[in-house]
Design an enzyme around this catalytic site. Structure first.
Site, PDB file in Angstrom:
ATOM      1  N   ASP A   1       0.857  -1.190   0.000  1.00  0.00           N
ATOM      2  CA  ASP A   1       0.000   0.000   0.000  1.00  0.00           C
ATOM      3  C   ASP A   1       0.899   1.248   0.000  1.00  0.00           C
ATOM      4  OD1 ASP A   1      -2.289   1.546   0.285  1.00  0.00           O
ATOM      5  OD2 ASP A   1      -2.498   1.184   2.442  1.00  0.00           O
TER       6      ASP A   1
ATOM      7  N   GLU B   1       3.064   5.084  -3.803  1.00  0.00           N
ATOM      8  CA  GLU B   1       3.195   6.096  -4.886  1.00  0.00           C
ATOM      9  C   GLU B   1       4.537   6.804  -4.824  1.00  0.00           C
ATOM     10  OE1 GLU B   1       0.698   6.034  -2.589  1.00  0.00           O
ATOM     11  OE2 GLU B   1      -0.608   4.797  -3.821  1.00  0.00           O
TER      12      GLU B   1
ATOM     13  N   ASP C   1      -8.981   4.411  -2.291  1.00  0.00           N
ATOM     14  CA  ASP C   1      -9.935   4.859  -1.261  1.00  0.00           C
ATOM     15  C   ASP C   1     -11.183   5.469  -1.863  1.00  0.00           C
ATOM     16  OD1 ASP C   1      -8.026   3.946   0.399  1.00  0.00           O
ATOM     17  OD2 ASP C   1      -7.293   5.914   1.027  1.00  0.00           O
TER      18      ASP C   1
HETATM   19  C1  NOJ Z   1      -4.648   3.443   2.561  1.00  0.00           C
HETATM   20  C2  NOJ Z   1      -5.303   2.363   1.762  1.00  0.00           C
HETATM   21  O1  NOJ Z   1      -5.793   2.878   0.553  1.00  0.00           O
HETATM   22  C3  NOJ Z   1      -6.405   1.720   2.594  1.00  0.00           C
HETATM   23  O2  NOJ Z   1      -7.012   0.705   1.856  1.00  0.00           O
HETATM   24  C4  NOJ Z   1      -5.820   1.181   3.873  1.00  0.00           C
HETATM   25  O3  NOJ Z   1      -6.855   0.649   4.680  1.00  0.00           O
HETATM   26  C5  NOJ Z   1      -5.131   2.319   4.644  1.00  0.00           C
HETATM   27  N1  NOJ Z   1      -4.115   2.885   3.803  1.00  0.00           N
HETATM   28  C6  NOJ Z   1      -4.504   1.829   5.939  1.00  0.00           C
HETATM   29  O4  NOJ Z   1      -3.493   0.941   5.710  1.00  0.00           O
END
Ligand code: NOJ
Length: 860
Positions: A464, A467, A541
């Site tokens: 995660d 970027e 998200d």
């Molecule tokens: C950002 C991610 O996009 C999300 O899916 C994740 O739950 C959070 N980071 C926490 O790790």
């Protein structure tokens, strides 16, 4: 830090640059004229590359154009500076994880002539007609003009622009009051393309939240590629997202033209009716062009950037996640509750808070007791665990991973060449520099079982924030004046940070294996074209509302067109909490249209595992998940085709049908070339108008009722799905806990006849986890119904054998669209009985080995 606190989902636009905030975009977007002249006399053919010099009169610079033609007549054009810059521009095209080097070097014989003041460069398939002054050129493939380049004479290549002569261009930019250095001065490039095609529509340019058919941008913002953390993004916006694939397609009813802009720096793209302009912060003007049927263009893009990895079979199942299941007991309880509700699932996930104080590769041991036992429990049902590993490291000298990276110089540097520190989940953090091959090697070793304590062979990885996300700074990502390995500024390569992080993780997951090497499974948030060889992605998200649900389909489709076949959105929407109807519909959409199907949400969202739905909704969601599992053979066979040929798994309708009515359709999809899925994307609908491409037969997936044209459907409690006439598909009907448990189950075969009473299909099987399929351990079977005969044979493209499937059978055959019942059904000396009702023949008393050749005769 705006990511966590702002639970109300709406993006804070002011954190992200617009074109006007970005000096290079601002000055190069609309240019009146640039004066470039090709020096015809400098034309040369060298090892089948055409090269010539171009004089840029505006900046008094010398440039060079290189042209080659790859297999299938694919033009490759690069314009570079003759005098070296004072810094290394990133040579993107030479990086094997991004570009298939064998393919790019396999070129046709080229020649050139100068006639009537034009330079004509020709290969067997392709011709370039170049006007020297003002410089522009056209590309013809097989005699037809495809593209006009630099047609508006506005090309830009900024190089060696001295501060004294160009003080304004050299002025350091500021955004949101934050200054930024530009040590290399202005370095941007820009180029325009006009597509020669009637009735064209643009698509591609993933990842954005735009419609599948892209609208002109000239009166609005251009589409931006600058990978960043863009939480709670807006729908219908060309803002930067987490991943970038600068592959644009122009298509009409008959064919597509694909344009790959080979540049990993920040890029802005404008679209007009039939033209596009790419402006990048640095790099070269370099592009490839592919032409053909729509799916051929996507397939050719895999020839260039690599074929998507063959996934672990569990990747295609249902994944249950939440930020975060806080203990081993909670995680196992979720799995147990899913089992009690008879909901198959293949993995449980641990998000950020499973770590000890946000130190990746650790577990919060107070919470997670008996970690190995927990994994063993999952293994018993052939399930998997996925843990989150981000690329930022907590600045804590007692955290040995951080200390090792610091001591070894594996961290990204700031513009003064000191370690870069910024804010992320653990607070003050540093970022691993995945551009450094040694750092990648070091990172990959962190996945060894001895290093990643308590991990076992069933634990896989979620990368995660890669970027990479940096909190509290403009654009929410690493500043572009930070320095990577080789003294390369981030601005040169920014959009590749995520790509190289998953490359390193994939190496680690392969290396850690003790016995047979297993295929990695990695979920990544950031990616570039080429990352499909290492990871699956999800769309980040999103939010729990109908617009996000609806738009997830064009997102997935445009990713498919751009050769990223494993994609899906958080089921239910990451932010906020969906009501029962929305959540249920989202499970249906996920089960039927996301090749990567995961339920996930924010830690402040209500619980949303499928069994939390109220009765009624719960059964509908569960049925969709069960149907997904029954169709696993279709998804897995489509995965192998993607892996072999680049054929998309989930495709837009226009890919296979030229019916004018469906050319703009972006909410119905075709999966595995066989099923048309028309998901329900509105609250409280009163029926749904189902668009069915004309000239084909369609059979309702559940009732087998036959349709030949679009119609309004009343019963839409479950997702409307249709089998395309002419296709043979397979199901595994028995309800099991996971895909692994279905492994040796027998098949049901559905033969959907077209109007000529024919059908064909294929089935692919291997062990679902290792690389042994590359050594011939697989079954790839082909099936055909023709002239009243159903045949099973080996697939012509690959031949293998797979012992575990010696005793796996097709035990039911259904033939749809049979006008009359046959009086005899015979296979070798065996005669079979069938039940015939409303055009459907069902043979249930049969045992045909899937691994063998056979034929059944139907006598009428
Ligand atoms: C950002 C991610 O996009 C999300 O899916 C994740 O739950 C959070 N980071 C926490 O790790």
């Amino acid at each position: 830090m705006f990511l966590l606190l702002n639970f109300v989902s709406s993006v804070n636009m002011s954190h992200y640059r617009k074109c006007a905030d970005s000096p290079f975009c601002n000055r190069n977007r609309f240019i009146e004229n640039s004066n470039w002249t090709l020096i015809s006399d400098s034309s040369k053919i060298q090892s089948n590359y055409y090269t010539a010099l171009i004089k840029d009169e505006d900046f008094n610079n010398n440039l060079r154009i290189n042209i080659s033609v790859l297999r299938y007549g694919i033009p490759h054009v690069r314009i570079e500076n003759v005098e070296q810059d004072k810094f290394p521009r990133y040579n993107f095209i030479k990086e094997p994880s991004l570009i298939n080097q064998e393919f790019i070097d396999d070129i046709e014989i080229l020649s050139y002539e100068i006639s009537e003041n034009k330079v004509i460069v020709s290969s067997r398939t392709t011709k370039f007609i170049i006007n020297p002054k003002p410089f522009d050129f056209d590309i013809y493939i097989n005699g037809s003009r495809i593209l006009s380049l630099n047609y508006n004479h506005t090309a830009v290549f900024e190089t060696n622009l001295d501060k004294k002569l160009y003080p304004v261009l050299n002025r350091p930019p500021r955004f949101n009051n934050q200054p930024e250095t530009i040590r290399n001065g202005p370095t941007s490039v820009a180029f325009s393309f006009k597509f020669d095609m009637f009735d064209l529509k643009f698509s591609g340019l993933a990842h954005h939240t735009l419609n599948l058919t892209l609208n002109p941008t000239m009166d609005d913002e251009p589409i931006r590629f600058f990978n960043t953390d863009i939480n709670s993004y807006e729908i219908g916006n060309g803002m930067s997202m987490y991943g970038a694939i600068p592959f644009l397609t122009a298509h009409n009813r008959s064919y597509s033209i694909g344009l790959y802009w080979c540049n990993p720096s920040e890029t802005w793209v404008d679209l007009d009716e039939d033209s596009s302009r790419f402006v990048s912060e640095t790099g070269y003007i370099e592009f490839l062009v592919v032409v053909g049927r729509h799916n051929e263009v996507t397939r050719s893009f895999a020839d260039i950037t690599g074929y998507p990895a063959m996934p672990q079979q569990f990747a295609l199942g249902f994944h249950q996640c939440r930020w975060t299941y806080m203990s081993s007991e909670e995680l196992l309880q979720i799995s147990k509750s899913l089992d009690e509700s008879l909901i198959p699932h293949d993995s449980l996930w641990l998000d950020l808070d499973h770590t000890d104080d946000k130190k990746f590769f650790t577990f919060k041991h107070g919470n997670y007791k008996d970690l190995r036992l927990m994994q063993y429990e999952l293994l018993k049902s052939k399930r998997f665990l996925v843990t989150l590993v981000d690329p930022h490291l907590k600045n804590d000298h007692s955290y040995n991973i951080f200390q090792e990276a610091l001591d070894s110089g594996y961290l990204i540097k700031d513009n003064s060449n000191n370690t870069f520190y910024g804010n992320c989940w653990p607070g003050n953090s540093s970022w691993v520099d995945f551009f450094n091959p040694e750092a990648r090697e070091w990172w990959s070793n962190l996945f060894n079982y001895s290093k990643y304590k308590d991990s076992t062979g069933i634990l896989f990885i979620w990368n995660d924030m890669n970027e990479p996300s940096v909190f509290d700074i403009p654009d929410a990502t690493i500043p572009r004046d930070t320095i990577h390995f080789g003294n390369i500024e981030d601005r040169e390569v920014h959009n590749l940070n995520g790509h190289f992080s998953v490359l390193a993780t994939a190496e680690g997951l392969i290396k850690r294996c003790r016995g047979d090497q297993e295929r990695p499974f990695i979920l990544t948030r950031s990616f570039f074209a080429g990352s499909q060889k290492y990871a699956v992605m999800w769309t980040g998200d999103n939010a729990a509302d109908w617009d996000h649900l609806r738009n997830s389909i064009p997102q997935v489709l445009s990713l498919s067109i751009c050769q990223f076949p494993y994609a899906g959105s958080d089921v239910g929407g990451f932010f906020n909490s969906p009501d029962n109807e929305l959540l249920c519909r989202w499970f249906q959409v996920g089960a039927w249209t996301y090749s990567f199907f995961r339920c996930h949400c924010h830690h402040l969202s209500d619980k949303r595992e499928p069994y939390t739905l109220k009765p009624g909704w719960r059964e509908l969601a569960r049925d969709a998940i069960v149907e997904r599992y029954q169709l696993f053979p279709l998804w897995y066979t489509a995965s192998r085709l993607a892996n072999l040929t680049g054929e998309p798994i989930v495709a837009p309708l226009y890919f296979y049908f030229d019916d004018a009515e469906i050319q703009d359709e972006e909410h119905e999809v075709i999966i595995g070339q066989s099923l048309l899925v028309a998901p329900i994307l509105e609250p409280k609908p009163k029926g749904k108008y189902i668009k069915l491409p004309q000239g084909e037969k369609w059979y309702d997936y559940r009732t087998f009722e036959e349709f030949t044209e679009s119609y309004k459907r009343k019963d839409i409690s479950s997702v409307p799905v249709y089998i395309r006439g002419g296709r043979i598909i397979f199901q595994k009907q028995k309800l099991r806990k996971s895909i692994g448990q279905m492994f040796l189950d027998n098949y049901t075969m559905i033969v959907a006849l077209d109007r000529w009473k024919e059908a064909q299909g294929e089935l692919y099987v291997d062990d679902g986890k290792t690389f042994k399929f590359m050594e011939g351990e697989f079954l790839h079977r082909k099936f055909e119904f023709q002239n009243g005969m159903l045949c099973s044979m080996e697939h012509e493209t690959e031949k293998g054998s797979f012992d575990p499937y010696k005793n796996v059978y097709i035990t039911t055959i259904k033939i749809l669209g049979m006008k009359n019942p046959p009086f005899l059904i015979q296979c070798n000396d065996n005669k079979y009985e069938g039940d015939y009702e409303h055009g459907v023949l069902t043979i249930s008393d049969i045992e045909l080995p899937v691994s063998e050749d056979w034929q059944i005769n139907f006598c009428f």
